[in-house]
Design an enzyme around this catalytic site. Structure first.
Site, PDB file in Angstrom:
ATOM      1  N   GLU A 438       4.797  -3.873  -2.226  1.00  0.00           N
ATOM      2  CA  GLU A 438       5.624  -2.694  -2.511  1.00  0.00           C
ATOM      3  C   GLU A 438       5.569  -1.684  -1.366  1.00  0.00           C
ATOM      4  O   GLU A 438       5.521  -0.473  -1.582  1.00  0.00           O
ATOM      5  CB  GLU A 438       5.201  -2.029  -3.830  1.00  0.00           C
ATOM      6  CG  GLU A 438       5.619  -2.817  -5.057  1.00  0.00           C
ATOM      7  CD  GLU A 438       5.439  -2.040  -6.350  1.00  0.00           C
ATOM      8  OE1 GLU A 438       5.224  -0.817  -6.289  1.00  0.00           O
ATOM      9  OE2 GLU A 438       5.498  -2.665  -7.419  1.00  0.00           O
ATOM     10  N   GLY A 439       5.584  -2.174  -0.151  1.00  0.00           N
ATOM     11  CA  GLY A 439       5.479  -1.317   1.024  1.00  0.00           C
ATOM     12  C   GLY A 439       4.033  -1.263   1.469  1.00  0.00           C
ATOM     13  O   GLY A 439       3.194  -0.622   0.835  1.00  0.00           O
TER      14      GLY A 439
END
Length: 743
Positions: A438-439
């Site tokens: 997620e990043g």
């Protein structure tokens, strides 16, 4: 006068801004326009309005949501055997899948009108948090369908036909979703995505149909190997101009059943010894009807915007929930273990080196739980704070890493030896997964938090940058001419406030009413809000577009913004809890640690600022005395450590939501031993007065012979000694790797 100002001041400045400030790509603009600003904007205003934050109150669950936590969630945790799932079977058993579907764990966020539970973000977060204290694998499995994925995108952007068909099927588990964004070539850089589709006509259900011919390769897709419906992101092109004049239409998101011709679901990845389903998939010349685009034809090319909006909310719940659960579990179990495990006749939690680590664990759990509750409370209100969600993802997962590392050190061999009795090891292995998905945290910290926050949260800068994109337009001149006086006075007030608070060490900064002895910390946050705002102005004016490439400067300023947010949430939580005196050691430890980190990061910015004179000037103006806040003292650290090693309302409040285990498993054995050790402490003290410091059957018998304790007291101590002996044991296996009959 207005025309002259525009000609000689505004227009030249507009061209200067165009040259100096970084250009905004289409994907960057969509990322910045997605979601909303909230308390992060207040922190970058130089003068936060605390009523906006404190007036929200604590998160509250409905009776139905609490009943679900007490019923199905508790029942699920009792069903789970994380050792069997993660190490023996490497998958979730069929009966668990059936339970998850039957109880609608995959429909937590889906409205009741479509067959889901329709729970609030706060309830969603509490559910994932509790499950994660029992099994990371099952926590991830429940988390993914309820965060970034087809369900959330359909709710926000789907057509009524898509919602009516898919949402009930997602809610009861007839459809298992996954979302395909990451590809080998692109990773976090979606603009480099090579997965592509071409608008064309094809055959669908025996009829000529408008659609897309799509090719892709995705990897790291959670639930991919078991998914029945794939949310797919790809770049769409229209070379024959079927849809219009534009050829490159942009990133588009469609729902593709995994049994569609041309779709290949690959074998599983095995992420860091975790057993949740994750794997690659491919599509070769897959015909995707236009009606499969989420939201239909009008959402062609809007995929990146849709994804960024979804991420602005989902990223604030998913991994922060897992991280908060892990940190609270570490606090509960490590405090108990440090109390029952003795060396040299005393609990290891009495050694000062261990106490400092216990205090760090307690402080992290307190801050993460506070920030988690505050963020989900904002989401309950319908806010989608993008920068705050990025802060939560990066710092919650990093906080989990530190607390689990400290827990491993304190448990030592107990956490190193694998087996059903080891409740720390698998969380330790899961941390790198949380850090990178997620990043990735390096990217989020270096580029996103301050890079987006400085622009999005600034009251004028984003509009000025948009105006500067076309410096010759009259509209741009009008916008800048309107904003310039406001921006100028904003800078003047920020300068005065930052310098005053810097030179007086926050003495004259304000604090909200009714916060008692915590007022000194509100004043410090106000002080450093002003300092960060001024440093941001200096950085943007002097570095402009170069700031984009100065990732370490951006990362440090992002850390300051993040700490301001996390500490704000900590103060809010303390007030929401009624400012209990017993919790004050946690507040003191957390606030001092965070404020000291703020000062460290700012001093590093000044020392490493590319324009040396400006760095020294900012130092002189805002922090002339250098460090003014020290980390928590040894006395304060001991007070925090003691909170984890004795039963109390504070300990229960801090670790609320931790599943305490089934009878006989590792967490339960430590918890039961802890209860017995604390209950028999007064009897142990009698033995120690008689010179007997160890706790075993021989020492207890000696105590009876010396008439130090009664037979009834001796029996209580024998039970305690047996409980401790069970709790500190580790698993051992035969040479073939199967578990031994004895632990």
């Amino acid at each position: 006068m207005s025309d002259l100002r525009k000609k000689w001041i505004t227009r030249p400045l507009l061209k200067l801004i165009k040259r100096v400030l970084p250009p905004i790509s289409e994907t960057e603009r969509e990322a910045m326009e997605a979601g909303e600003v909230w308390w992060d904007a207040q922190l970058l205003s130089g003068k936060p309005d605390w009523e906006q934050l404190l007036g929200m109150g604590p998160p509250e669950l409905s009776e139905e949501e609490q009943a679900f936590l007490d019923g199905p969630v508790e029942a699920l945790c009792r069903m789970l055997d994380d050792w069997q799932i993660s190490f023996e079977d490497r998958c979730i058993p069929a009966e668990i899948w059936d339970f998850l579907k039957r109880e609608k764990f995959f429909g937590i966020i889906i409205p009741k009108s479509y067959g889901g539970l329709g729970f609030s973000p706060s309830a969603h977060a509490e559910i994932v948090t509790k499950i994660s204290t029992r099994s990371t694998c099952v926590g991830v499995t429940v988390m993914v369908p309820n965060s970034l994925g087809p369900g959330e995108l359909l709710i926000a952007h789907g057509t009524e036909a898509q919602k009516n068909y898919y949402l009930p099927r997602l809610a009861d588990g007839r459809e298992i979703p996954c979302f395909g964004l990451t590809s080998p070539e692109a990773g976090s850089d979606a603009a480099s995505m090579v997965d592509s589709g071409v608008v064309c006509y094809g055959e669908y259900k025996g009829q000529k149909t408008l659609g897309m011919r799509v090719n892709w390769h995705k990897r790291y897709i959670t639930l991919g190997p078991v998914a029945t419906i794939l949310g797919l992101a790809f770049k769409l092109y229209d070379p024959d101009h079927i849809l219009g004049d534009k050829e490159a239409l942009g990133i588009t998101v469609a729902l593709v059943p995994t049994d569609t011709e041309g779709v290949t679901i690959g074998q599983r990845h095995l992420p860091a010894m975790q057993a949740f389903q994750n794997g690659p998939n491919w599509g070769k010349d897959v015909f995707v009807p236009m009606e499969w685009v989420i939201g239909g034809r009008e959402n062609v090319g809007r995929g990146w915007h849709m994804l960024m909006k979804a991420l602005a909310a989902g990223r604030g719940i998913s991994l922060p929930s897992l991280s908060t659960g892990g940190a609270k579990m570490a606090a509960r179990t490590t405090g108990a273990y440090a109390r029952i495990r003795e060396q040299f006749g005393i609990p290891i939690g009495k050694f000062e080196g261990v106490q400092r680590r216990l205090a760090e664990i307690a402080g992290i759990a307190y801050v993460l739980d506070s920030a988690h509750k505050t963020t989900t409370r904002a989401l309950d209100e319908g806010l989608k704070p993008a920068v705050v969600s990025a802060i939560m993802k990066a710092h919650a997962t990093q906080g989990l890493r530190q607390s689990i590392n400290d827990a491993m050190d304190i448990h030592a061999g107990k956490a190193i030896m694998d087996g059903p009795l080891n409740y720390i090891g698998n969380v330790y292995r899961a941390v790198p997964v949380a850090i990178t998905v997620e990043g990735a945290n390096i990217l989020t910290r270096s580029l996103m938090i301050f890079g987006q926050g400085a622009i999005r949260c600034h009251p004028y800068l984003f509009e000025e940058m948009l105006a500067a994109e076309n410096p010759d337009s009259e509209a741009g001149v009008e916008v800048l001419d309107r904003l310039l006086p406001k921006h100028f006075w904003f800078q003047v007030k920020t300068f005065a406030r930052a310098v005053l608070h810097g030179w007086t060490v926050g003495l004259f900064a304000t604090s909200p009413k009714g916060v008692g002895k915590a007022a000194k910390y509100y004043r410090q946050l106000n002080r450093y809000s002003a300092v960060l705002t001024l440093v941001t102005e200096f950085s943007l004016m002097s570095l402009g577009g170069e700031l984009k490439r100065k990732e370490l400067i951006s990362a440090r300023l992002g850390d300051v913004l993040s700490e301001l947010y996390l500490l704000s949430c900590t103060l809010k939580r303390f007030k929401d809890d009624g400012s209990p005196r017993a919790d004050r050691p946690l507040l003191e430890f957390a606030m001092r640690a965070g404020l000291h980190r703020i000062e460290e990061r700012l001093l590093e910015v000044f020392q490493n600022f590319p324009h040396r004179f400006l760095g020294q000037l900012m130092h002189f103006l805002t922090m002339p005395w250098g460090h003014s806040i020290n980390p928590a003292s040894d006395r304060q650290a001991r007070a925090c450590a003691e909170l984890l090693m004795a039963p109390s309302e504070t300990r229960d409040r801090l670790t609320k939501g931790v599943f305490l285990g089934n009878p006989g498993d590792g967490v339960d054995l430590v918890e039961q031993a802890f209860i017995k050790v604390c209950a028999t402490q007064s009897i142990r003290d009698k033995l120690k007065k008689g010179g007997i410091r160890t706790l075993n059957h021989a020492a207890i018998d000696e105590g009876i012979q010396k008439a130090l304790i009664s037979e009834e007291e001796a029996e209580q101590l024998r039970e305690t000694a047996d409980a401790v002996n069970l709790a500190i044991q580790v698993d051992h296996f035969d040479k073939l790797g199967s578990e031994s009959a004895a632990h």
